[in-house]
Design an enzyme around this catalytic site. Sequence first.
Site, short mmCIF file in Angstrom:
data_model
loop_
_atom_site.label_atom_id
_atom_site.label_comp_id
_atom_site.label_asym_id
_atom_site.label_seq_id
_atom_site.Cartn_x
_atom_site.Cartn_y
_atom_site.Cartn_z
N GLN A 106 0.85 -1.20 0.00
CA GLN A 106 0.00 0.00 0.00
C GLN A 106 0.88 1.25 0.00
OE1 GLN A 106 -2.27 1.52 3.44
NE2 GLN A 106 -4.12 1.09 2.26
N TYR A 140 -6.20 10.86 3.94
CA TYR A 140 -4.86 11.12 3.42
C TYR A 140 -4.95 11.86 2.08
CZ TYR A 140 -3.64 8.09 7.27
OH TYR A 140 -3.53 7.55 8.53
N ARG A 174 -8.10 2.02 -2.39
CA ARG A 174 -8.89 2.04 -1.16
C ARG A 174 -9.54 3.41 -0.99
NH1 ARG A 174 -7.62 0.66 5.24
NH2 ARG A 174 -9.43 -0.71 5.43
N GLY A 181 -8.64 -8.03 10.00
CA GLY A 181 -7.49 -7.37 10.57
C GLY A 181 -7.24 -7.72 12.02
#
Length: 368
Positions: free
Chosen positions: A100, A172, A224, A315
């Site tokens: 990523q 982000y 994503r 996760g």
Amino acid sequence: MKQLTEQVRLRNGVILKNRLAIPPMTTRMSYYDDTVTGDEIAYYGMRTGDAGLFITGVAHIQPNGRGWTGELGVYDDKFLPGLSKLATTIKQNGTKAVLQIFHAGRMSDSKTLEGEQPVAPSAVAAEREGSEVPRELTNTEIEEIIENFKAATVRAIKAGFDGIELHGANHYLLHQFFSPHSNRREDQWGGSLEKRYTFIERVVDGVLGVVKEMNVPDFIVGYRFSPREETDPGFNLEETLWLVDKLADKELDYLHISLTRYDRATNIQKYADKSMLQYVYETINGRLPLISVGDIHTREDVATALQYSDIAAIGTGVLIDPKWFAKILAGRDSEIRKTLNLQDKELLMISNGTYAFMEMKTPELLVK
């Protein structure tokens, strides 16, 4: 009904051995110079080999794109030896290794950037405690960032990864350009919905172009995204579905929604009758696979999530029990560890802001 053991064909023809994935999670285990540590290799090695897809914690594509200390770097060839070892470690028993990549934008701070002011589409601070006002990016800097996403993709290919995931979620930089809160520009990069999408499209097209130029048709490129943001102004699910529709027409290999719980709904009345995951899945309409994530812990959770996705990412479960996938695939669900004894464990912060523990013999972790 989809079965978790079924293979999944990505858009580029790559076959994943099952419908299970490990999502990107922040471990803050890299050295302060952004290189891979032995503990990092051990962390990934403990958990790989059973899921079809393993997405690493994020790597920044240029020095001022770092979001926190202890984060992977992919902005220089000096990182290739460590990244190559990481890719090799993950690629066990047919598990696909995806790196990523991102730029943190205004979600960083001057301390993390060694005195440098964070940058963003506009000089507007994030709505979180302690956020600094970023410096607005120039047009030249924006073009340089696009080139650095492309260069990071080249390095991921050279390092032996099976693919990259563009981190366009969780506030982000890619997210920031799409957001009316963080993007107040009035040039070609901001204003209308279409202009706020321009940066995302340029990055996606640039990365896909690199894959074609390097003649690696089996290299995976995923994206994503967050389904909404709770700022004012901010984008809602309707704008996200517009974005998803645009991205689904690109030659991406999968989309990956970022959710704290896979069946979460929005409070927008127009979209209150279904989960956000279902709306996204229906918008994609089979054009490419969708990864679901968020509070998936059991076989039953996986089955429910797969109703409106093609791959389920787990996760917290694999942090608590590194053999979660091996046990679920072998039908040994009752053996899955759900809680941990705190003795001899080290605290880790993962990307959705929750906490988990992990056994390490020689941990060198920085906990925020």
